[in-house]
Design a protein around this motif. Structure first.
Motif, PDB file in Angstrom:
ATOM      1  N   ARG A 392       1.168  -1.436   0.241  1.00 39.48           N
ATOM      2  CA  ARG A 392      -0.004  -0.556   0.028  1.00 39.48           C
ATOM      3  C   ARG A 392       0.990   1.230  -0.457  1.00 39.48           C
ATOM      4  N   THR A 393       2.319   1.041   0.404  1.00 39.13           N
ATOM      5  CA  THR A 393       2.856   2.357   0.839  1.00 39.13           C
ATOM      6  C   THR A 393       3.915   2.528  -0.865  1.00 39.13           C
ATOM      7  N   GLY A 394       3.680   1.435  -1.391  1.00 37.65           N
ATOM      8  CA  GLY A 394       4.802   1.216  -2.554  1.00 37.65           C
ATOM      9  C   GLY A 394       5.896   0.338  -2.808  1.00 37.65           C
ATOM     10  N   PRO A 395       6.054  -0.013  -4.146  1.00 38.01           N
ATOM     11  CA  PRO A 395       7.096  -0.315  -4.710  1.00 38.01           C
ATOM     12  C   PRO A 395       7.895  -0.966  -3.479  1.00 38.01           C
ATOM     13  N   ALA A 396       8.886   0.504  -2.415  1.00 36.93           N
ATOM     14  CA  ALA A 396       9.699  -0.434  -1.811  1.00 36.93           C
ATOM     15  C   ALA A 396       9.666  -0.656  -0.847  1.00 36.93           C
ATOM     16  N   THR A 397       8.644  -0.520   0.001  1.00 35.63           N
ATOM     17  CA  THR A 397       8.066  -1.149   1.406  1.00 35.63           C
ATOM     18  C   THR A 397       7.602  -2.508   1.473  1.00 35.63           C
ATOM     19  N   ASN A 398       6.951  -2.302   0.119  1.00 33.48           N
ATOM     20  CA  ASN A 398       6.962  -3.549  -0.750  1.00 33.48           C
ATOM     21  C   ASN A 398       8.280  -4.864  -0.363  1.00 33.48           C
ATOM     22  N   ILE A 399       9.424  -3.901  -1.336  1.00 32.94           N
ATOM     23  CA  ILE A 399      10.705  -5.225  -1.095  1.00 32.94           C
ATOM     24  C   ILE A 399      11.094  -5.196   0.154  1.00 32.94           C
ATOM     25  N   ILE A 400      11.154  -4.082   0.648  1.00 26.38           N
ATOM     26  CA  ILE A 400      11.784  -4.133   2.483  1.00 26.38           C
ATOM     27  C   ILE A 400      10.822  -5.562   2.957  1.00 26.38           C
ATOM     28  N   ALA A 401       9.658  -5.349   2.695  1.00 23.40           N
ATOM     29  CA  ALA A 401       8.768  -6.367   3.666  1.00 23.40           C
ATOM     30  C   ALA A 401       9.478  -7.975   3.470  1.00 23.40           C
ATOM     31  N   GLY A 402       9.021  -8.140   1.635  1.00 17.89           N
ATOM     32  CA  GLY A 402       9.325  -9.209   1.181  1.00 17.89           C
ATOM     33  C   GLY A 402      10.814  -9.962   1.600  1.00 17.89           C
ATOM     34  N   THR A 403      11.250  -8.735   1.790  1.00 19.03           N
ATOM     35  CA  THR A 403      13.045  -9.256   2.074  1.00 19.03           C
ATOM     36  C   THR A 403      13.296  -9.480   3.547  1.00 19.03           C
TER      37      THR A 403
END
Lengths: 739, 739
Positions: A392-403
């Motif tokens: 919801r807060t964009g691709p950067a936070t998606n990548i951080i969460a997935g990592t």
């Protein structure tokens, strides 16, 4: 029943499994092939797959031939030198190893090629069956997958058995296991290139055609106007089917041989103590696997259910039947083969009971991994939800969460493996196997039995795995041929299940690689000591047997450091290879859009075959660098730093490789399902409105999914193979590392 | 000159360095503070930093007090038990360790607090100087940074020296090093929480205020209307300045103590052989570091240059002077202190020559790391270009390229460390240090000397590091106070240089951690054998000295597996902590925008202090979980699996931690500079047009930069500390792991 009788089961079980695979193949092939449109697409996929397979396996065959020559030469030179001109075999070991290497490579290639052939024949039949019934579609896909599973496992079993017999296993059971290590190396060698080439191909095609189609041209995924779309469908087969098949072929072969080498130690104890059938300890892994095959054959008939049932339940039913029957087979095998003439282990319990327990630990580990993988990568649990929320807060936070999720998955993995190793080692330790030097060899043998227990279900797991690309392709064919809605709904459901089963197989492959690490590593020490022992017998001075792998030795520490680096560096090369190959696809699809403007209004059919061709060539070129690094690194370290350092490299490389593969596979799987979670409409905002497709959050989740692709389908699975290659390469080339 | 005379240098060198730091502090503080606007912002940053420091260090102080009590209690209980009621010291070891722990913790806290105090006082003065002259601005920032550098290193040196003396170092030089290990543990303990808390704070503030400001409200970065912007500026200080200071305080302290413990082994040889001043081998690390401090003091005066010069050249000039003078200091120290009464090493060369060589290897390693880090993270080389190019196809390919680069950086890191360890060990091996049992202890001592050589330049490196947040803040202040264009250009140039120096320091910290691994690990073995030796002397049966860390032992293997997992799991927690903390900031800034609508037209000033407060509280809450995992894991493994397994955990944890930190730091740095590369207009399309700010490619590069933030400034640096904490915790708690 005595052990000798039970050993007779090996050959028939292997042959029955092959016959059963042929029966399944016939059953699948005689089924309806659907509409002309379906057959048309399927034909294109088939052609592409065959073209890839032909080019890939001719390249690999040449490499394998070269490899066999080099290995044979090296062993002849160094084995002779290492034993100071004493060859207890009276035959040329180098030639034998070279031959074993070639046979292993050939069997692995054969099972890969045939399995994939059936797989790309099953896809259209699954799509056709989906027009009629869910249950039938599940059965077609599962049976098509099972052909691959049975062929891989039975060829590996028969190959090891026949090599063992051919190299004198009946007359010299204690020597023969060492002679066939080349078979495992040959299998690893093929697996490395099959997985690398297939993994690069599949993800380059996926990423490349998505970028140029969805992003640049603005047409949907799997749209027939995209010239890369067939390459993408071909990719599912060459990566998941051929790649994973080669991976598990290698696992079963190498771990079987390693367990037989450890059996030699127990054989010596049994011989001295006068136990009945001492050679049974060496034959044990083969018999256990024969029971595993038979269990799986029966289980295939339990893959059935109701039309309204979750297809995963049908597959799970068969899995539990396989596991249950395997426990029974394990009990019979350990009870019959591990006779100790009344000598008992701790608490007066018979020896076999401890190893039965160890085998059950192995089976339980595989079940545990199935659930761990589901938790981390399936849609309904916390990790995937977390990634979806972060989108919801964009691709950067998606990548951080997935990592963060990917890193976190190492916890359950390492703890489960640690417990499994500890328990199986502890059980074996209690079993009362003490050799002439007062050394308790039961612990390590316990971990070997656990590994063998785990591998009993391999054929079933592989069938489920190949179910993945078959249903994925079936979905693509249904989409492509504009099949009716009902059929597409069914293929979509199957596709979702296939995603789960593919992830499970990777978890299983990781678990078996790590459980086996200890066993393969101990086999390496046995092999080294065989050579050192001969040097000592030949009167060479200053030689001592290897008793430990001392991390406090600077060479071992450096080798361990390099090993942990190797897994990152190798992954870096593999990931980069996907990018480079994807670029070639983008350039070609762009060219077709530009030069054939009729494509966009469907009046001209794109040249799918050319994209397949270009992808094939690029993927094969790109697999060379990581492949050479993987094969070269242990050899360089071994030659420079010696045989103890290589052992350190092997162990720490296994640890590092298994964990990085876990991070990449599960992180990638979680990203993938994070996207699916949003697409399924599960993500809602503060007011309860669904945040679905075509939102910013969905776009962010697509970024995560794309990032995860080369992680989970190229680098991760290639790391499994790398880890096992380290084991077989050091086992075979040990003479080279001993000065 | 003899060794005794040279030892007299330690105390004066430490005191001179502190006096010099005070002189620099006075020099900086008496400088012009710029415009009222500048002072206004700087005051707010100062308040925020002080608020954070106060809360963080009171939390840490309480934790440290608790830690000291528990450690003291545990050691009293288990040390006594382990030695079967024989205490050769005649004093309570637990109390001594607890006291040493507290002193180490207090010194670390003091240097962190004072250093940061000066740093947040230097920023505005740097901004002010930038209005007049580049050279002056560089000097102010560098001198402000040097205060921190000198305090950290001299407090660590004096602390170790005074503890050593207080615990009987002159009378019992062979026992005292073991008594002060608690000092190193105290320092690690503080460093862990300082780095974690600071790292979480800085990146949560950065990511949180960016997301809510740039993304949601659409206002530029560092805009005064964003309530989170002061928290962001405060964060630069608490993360880079206080965090890295504590990290290197710990490095120097722990590695110094470890080297002294190894010196004990050589002391015994020297005593037996009748060499002059045998205790010189134990004092050696202290003297070398004293020379390092003196070299750095002189070097500070060489930080000067022309107005039109690249500021990095000015800093490099000083670095080379430090390195050059350190080589001379090393030559003097080894020559004077390593006297062997005519006994020589290989080829008839005197013993000291080999160790001089080993020390030079250490210095060369730090230079190598400076260049490796520059290659991978600075703008003009292939890796950063690759990431910038990949941004053209969107955020997914940017992330994939950055990951590949991050993984790739492990190659140069591991190979350099491997070569350095091999060479320093090989040199030491030739030096002719053979103990009474015929064991050559020179190799390990060689790696210790290399580490000490490397640490000679720590004060200078730290000064360059703190230069980073000072110039970063100066830039922010200039922006915020709308300073004239010329000043802002200068602060921008300094900021870019500061980014490089921050990255270099991380590379340096990693290199020192890995070079020291071998030494700390050997110190652990010495400590364990001290206890086991006493058990043997007390007649306890079945006890043997520890001679190896055998990876083929199942407990060691499991511990190694868990160690490699620990670094991922810890990083996962740290990365997730940033996300959680950032959420609290987003919520608060949103609230201020909503409830104080005057903010947007500058009529109302946002409540900066409240955001600082909320971030502080959240960051401190979030540091607890990863902190406990780091401290708890080695204790649990040690208690469950024993002292040999813990050694395996320590070594493999170091390898895994160093490599993952490399991946995170360099990957993050490369992403950061990939974005800057695009912003600087270096990226061009096929027709030569610049792809700059506000393009899709730039947006993709911003995603990569944001992803890299928690990697390079939270998880990566925290891993350095984790690695060294593993070493000190096991060294101190060894008695607990011996049954």
């Amino acid at each position: 029943m005595d052990a000798k009788t039970l050993e007779l089961i090996i050959l028939p079980a292997g042959v029955i499994a092959i016959l059963f695979a042929l029966y399944l193949a016939r059953d699948v092939l005689r089924r309806d092939q659907g509409t002309t449109e379906m057959q048309d697409v399927a034909g294109t996929i088939f052609e592409g797959a065959v073209a890839f397979i032909r080019r890939q396996y001719s390249t690999i065959a040449i490499l394998a031939l070269l490899g066999a020559l080099i290995i044979g030469g090296v062993i002849t030179t160094f084995e002779t030198k290492a034993v100071a001109d004493t060859d207890i075999y009276g035959i040329d070991l180098g030639a034998r190893t070279g031959i074993a290497f070639l046979v292993g490579a050939a069997c692995s290639m054969a099972s890969g090629i045939i399995g994939m052939y059936i797989s790309v024949r099953s896809n259209v039949r699954t799509a056709s069956a989906a027009q009629r019934s869910l249950v039938e579609a599940v059965q077609v896909a599962m049976r098509g997958g099972a052909v691959s599973g049975f062929l891989v496992v039975s060829l590996s079993l028969l190959g090891v058995y026949l090599m063992f017999v051919a190299f004198g296993g009946f007359d010299h059971p204690a020597q023969a296991p060492f002679l066939i290590v080349g078979y495992g190396f040959g299998a690893s060698f093929v697996a490395l290139f099959a997985q690398l080439g297939g993994g690069i191909y599949t993800k380059a095609a996926d990423v490349g055609s998505d970028l140029v189609g969805k992003v640049e041209a603005g047409i949907p995924e799997d749209d027939p106007r995209n010239a890369g779309v067939v390459a993408d469908l071909v990719g599912d087969n060459v990566g998941d089917c051929a790649g994973r098949g080669a991976d598990l072929f290698e696992s079963t072969a190498a771990e079987n041989i390693g367990a037989m080498i450890l059996g030699v130690g127990v054989y010596a104890i049994a011989l001295q103590a006068g136990w009945p059938n001492p050679e049974a300890w060496i034959f044990f892994p083969l018999v256990v696997r024969a029971f595993g095959l038979l269990s799986t054959i029966l289980a295939i008939f339990f893959v059935r259910g109701r039309e309204d049932e979750n297809p995963m339940n049908m597959l799970n039913r068969g899995y539990w039947v396989t596991t249950g029957l395997s426990v029974i087979g394990l009990a019979i095998t350990t009870n019959v083969m591990m006779q100790t003439a009344g000598q008992t282990g701790a608490n007066g319990l018979p020896t076999w009971v401890f190893f039965f327990g160890a085998g059950v630990v192995g089976l339980a580990t595989s079940v545990a991994f199935v659930y761990i993988t589901q938790y981390y990568t399936a849609g309904s649990f916390r990790p995937v939800r977390e990634i979806a929320e972060a989108s919801r807060t964009g691709p950067a936070t998606n990548i951080i969460a997935g990592t963060a999720v990917g890193y976190e998955t190492t916890f359950a993995t390492a703890v489960t493996i640690g417990i499994a190793l500890f328990m199986s080692h502890w059980l074996g330790d209690q079993a009362g196997l003490v050799d002439a030097n007062g050394r308790n060899v039961g612990g390590v043998f316990g971990t070997a039995v656990a590994t063998m227990g785990m591998l009993m279900t391999t054929a079933y797991i592989l069938a489920m795995d190949t179910f993945g690309p078959i249903t994925d392709n079936a979905g693509g064919i249904a989409e492509f041929s504009r099949a009716e809605q009902g059929a597409r709904e069914i293929t979509d459901r199957l596709d979702a299940v296939g995603n789960t089963t593919k992830a499970l197989t990777k978890g299983y492959a990781i678990a078996s690689a790590s459980l086996a690490a200890f066993l393969l590593f101990s086999a390496y020490i046995d092999k080294v000591n065989l050579i050192l022992g001969r040097q000592i017998a030949a009167g060479k001075e200053g030689v001592q047997l290897m008793t430990s792998v001392n991390l406090a030795d600077v060479s071992v520490f450096i080798a361990a450091l390099l090993a942990a680096m190797l897994v990152y560096f190798f992954s870096s090369l593999a990931i980069r290879a996907v990018g480079t190959t994807a670029q070639s696809i983008i350039v070609e699809v762009r060219r077709q859009f530009r030069e054939m403007p009729g494509i966009m209004d469907y009046s001209v059919r794109p040249d799918y075959a050319r994209v397949v061709d270009i992808t094939t060539a690029a993927a094969l070129r790109q697999m060379v660098a990581p492949g050479l690094v993987a094969v070269g690194a242990p050899i360089i370290v071994g030659v420079l730093l010696g045989y103890q350092a290589v052992a350190g490299m092997l162990m720490v490389g296994t640890i590092a490789g298994v964990l990085l593969a876990t991070v990449l596979n599960n992180g990638g799987g979680a990203w993938d399902n994070g996207k699916k979670y949003i697409e399924a409409g599960h993500l809602v905002d503060g007011s309860g409105n669904v945040i679905g497709k075509k939102t910013e959050a969905h776009a962010a989740a697509v970024v995560g999914d794309t990032v995860g692709d080369p992680f989970k389908d190229t680098a991760g699975p290639s790391l499994h193979v790398l880890v096992k290659l380290l084991a077989t390469i050091t086992l075979v080339l040990a003479p080279l590392f001993i000065r």
